[in-house]
Design a protein around this motif. Structure first.
Motif, mmCIF file in Angstrom:
data_model
loop_
_atom_site.group_PDB
_atom_site.id
_atom_site.type_symbol
_atom_site.label_atom_id
_atom_site.label_comp_id
_atom_site.label_asym_id
_atom_site.label_seq_id
_atom_site.Cartn_x
_atom_site.Cartn_y
_atom_site.Cartn_z
ATOM 1 N N ASN A 250 -7.238 -4.587 -0.115
ATOM 2 C CA ASN A 250 -8.197 -5.164 0.466
ATOM 3 C C ASN A 250 -8.844 -6.465 -0.031
ATOM 4 O OD1 ASN A 250 -7.788 -3.300 2.494
ATOM 5 N ND2 ASN A 250 -9.606 -1.872 1.469
ATOM 6 N N PHE A 251 -8.922 -6.377 -1.327
ATOM 7 C CA PHE A 251 -9.705 -7.399 -2.047
ATOM 8 C C PHE A 251 -8.651 -8.753 -2.172
ATOM 9 C CE2 PHE A 251 -10.002 -10.175 -6.038
ATOM 10 C CZ PHE A 251 -11.473 -10.471 -5.704
ATOM 11 N N THR B 66 2.347 5.750 -2.868
ATOM 12 C CA THR B 66 3.444 7.058 -3.107
ATOM 13 C C THR B 66 3.528 7.133 -4.305
ATOM 14 O OG1 THR B 66 4.089 6.153 -0.781
ATOM 15 C CG2 THR B 66 5.675 7.889 -2.429
ATOM 16 N N ILE B 67 3.511 6.305 -5.235
ATOM 17 C CA ILE B 67 3.867 6.369 -6.835
ATOM 18 C C ILE B 67 2.603 6.564 -7.385
ATOM 19 C CG2 ILE B 67 4.890 5.016 -8.751
ATOM 20 C CD1 ILE B 67 6.473 3.225 -6.871
ATOM 21 N N THR B 68 1.718 5.510 -7.547
ATOM 22 C CA THR B 68 0.576 5.970 -8.296
ATOM 23 C C THR B 68 -0.430 7.072 -7.738
ATOM 24 O OG1 THR B 68 -0.839 4.193 -7.383
ATOM 25 C CG2 THR B 68 0.561 3.764 -9.144
ATOM 26 N N LYS B 69 -0.515 7.250 -6.342
ATOM 27 C CA LYS B 69 -1.645 8.042 -5.670
ATOM 28 C C LYS B 69 -2.810 7.902 -6.280
ATOM 29 C CE LYS B 69 1.957 11.805 -4.609
ATOM 30 N NZ LYS B 69 2.348 13.034 -5.040
ATOM 31 N N SER B 70 -3.193 6.575 -6.426
ATOM 32 C CA SER B 70 -4.581 6.085 -6.799
ATOM 33 C C SER B 70 -5.371 5.468 -5.875
ATOM 34 C CB SER B 70 -4.395 5.222 -7.913
ATOM 35 O OG SER B 70 -5.657 4.483 -8.334
ATOM 36 N N PRO B 71 -6.494 5.732 -5.475
ATOM 37 C CA PRO B 71 -7.435 4.988 -4.467
ATOM 38 C C PRO B 71 -7.604 3.496 -4.760
ATOM 39 C CG PRO B 71 -8.777 6.375 -5.885
ATOM 40 C CD PRO B 71 -7.410 6.581 -6.547
ATOM 41 N N TRP B 72 -7.236 3.188 -5.981
ATOM 42 C CA TRP B 72 -7.568 1.631 -6.368
ATOM 43 C C TRP B 72 -6.579 0.946 -5.718
ATOM 44 C CZ3 TRP B 72 -11.397 -0.623 -8.890
ATOM 45 C CH2 TRP B 72 -11.981 0.289 -9.773
ATOM 46 N N VAL B 73 -5.274 1.541 -5.127
ATOM 47 C CA VAL B 73 -4.433 0.558 -4.333
ATOM 48 C C VAL B 73 -5.047 0.032 -3.197
ATOM 49 C CG1 VAL B 73 -2.057 0.690 -3.101
ATOM 50 C CG2 VAL B 73 -2.537 1.919 -5.373
ATOM 51 N N ARG C 262 0.795 -1.176 0.166
ATOM 52 C CA ARG C 262 0.070 0.168 0.076
ATOM 53 C C ARG C 262 0.798 1.313 0.183
ATOM 54 N NH1 ARG C 262 -4.329 -1.891 4.723
ATOM 55 N NH2 ARG C 262 -5.316 -3.107 3.331
ATOM 56 N N GLU C 263 1.828 1.242 0.793
ATOM 57 C CA GLU C 263 2.647 2.479 1.083
ATOM 58 C C GLU C 263 3.353 2.799 -0.375
ATOM 59 O OE1 GLU C 263 5.203 1.945 4.231
ATOM 60 O OE2 GLU C 263 3.578 1.953 5.767
#
Length: 329
Positions: free
Chosen positions: A57-58, A45-52, A40-41
């Protein structure tokens, strides 16, 4: 271009993309299985996407007692192996690899189509009682932490505005109700003032089935899903046909490479309607053959004279001009 060149290029490009997708999925599953927080970190940090966060979680959910990573890793490996067979068959024209590729693609397509469109969508659309009973059985495990079934039902109830399979009474025998004896149904069955924060409109929600609770306690999710499928049956049919066409296209490419020629052979010139050629165009085209460029002069016909002897009628002479008698009969 070779007759099988286009299928080889298309099959190779498609499987290269599938191979990259499979490698990425495998890397994410292994990474999350080892250290989810680090995944996650780094990625956020790289993509800054909420999909991470959603992906992490999935991947960490559990299917009954099995982590999702133990299911997704073999699936990712199967995708990688299938794409490798396709790349090897397209690049080297290895028939064994192409046959394995056709078998694996067929098995994966049939399994996916059966699970998604037949077991789920079609059975709900036709109101199969066995499917309703099976969904009620899965609801009994509702309430576990980091559970795939619990997250699935939460998503369905919030987005389709329903409660349980038939109604809110389906939660009586669930694991969730054993931990929440003071509530009749989960908060996901309520009408929300803020859906993102799961903030219900009424303070009586989850503790009452009356109208004052402002909930969907009497609306089952089986009916809600059936209504949604009926309203979107054209889109679902389009997706089903699209999957079938993609499967037929991929397998056709593989068959073309195995045969070494296109599925539709060359057209026979005799089957084509005769189109007359313009005379001026025909005159403008000169043949490169030496025989066509040679000139032939016709010889004049030879005259033959037969002379019969008076003394001996059986003796005859055949005389050609400027030649001696050449035969006697």
């Amino acid at each position: 271009m070779h007759s099988a060149g286009l299928p080889r290029s298309c099959l190779g490009f498609t499987n290269m993309l599938t191979f990259i997708f499979g490698v990425i999925c495998l890397a994410i599953c292994v990474w999350c299985a080892i250290n989810t927080e680090f995944f996650r970190e780094v990625n956020y940090t790289i993509t800054k996407s909420p999909w991470v966060k959603t992906i992490a979680n999935f991947v960490n959910l559990k299917l009954w007692f099995t982590p999702m990573t133990s299911v997704l890793i073999p699936v990712a490996c199967l995708i990688i192996f299938t794409s490798c067979c396709g790349i090897l068959g397209a690049g080297c024209k290895t028939k064994c690899a192409l046959k394995s590729y056709i078998f694996l693609v067929t098995a994966i397509t049939l399994a996916s189509f059966w699970i998604l469109f037949v077991s789920f969508i079609y059975n709900i659309y036709t109101n199969k009682q066995t499917t309703r009973n099976y969904m009620t059985t899965t609801l009994r495990h509702y309430g576990k932490e980091n559970d795939l079934i619990t997250n699935f039902w939460d998503y369905v109830m919030v987005n389709y505005e329903c409660c349980g399979v038939n109604d809110s009474r389906d939660f009586i025998d669930t694991d969730w109700h054993k931990k929440n004896l003071d509530k009749l149904y989960p908060v996901q069955c309520c009408k929300f003032a803020n859906k993102t924060a799961l903030m219900p409109r009424s303070k009586y929600c989850t503790i009452s089935r009356e109208d004052v609770a402002e909930s969907f306690a009497d609306r089952g999710c089986f009916v809600a899903l059936r209504e949604s499928i009926k309203g979107n049956k054209r889109i679902l049919t389009f997706y089903a046909v699209l999957i079938l066409l993609i499967y037929l296209m991929i397998t056709s490419f593989a068959f073309c490479i195995i045969r070494g020629e296109p599925l539709i052979g060359p057209i026979d010139p005799e089957d084509v309607m005769f189109v007359p050629i313009r005379r001026d165009v025909e005159k403008a085209v000169q043949s490169q053959s030496s025989l066509d460029n040679m000139m032939f002069v016709d010889e004049p016909p030879k005259k033959v004279v037969q002379v019969v002897s008076v003394l001996n009628p059986n003796q005859r002479y055949t005389i050609a001009p400027n030649s001696l008698p050449n035969s006697i009969h």
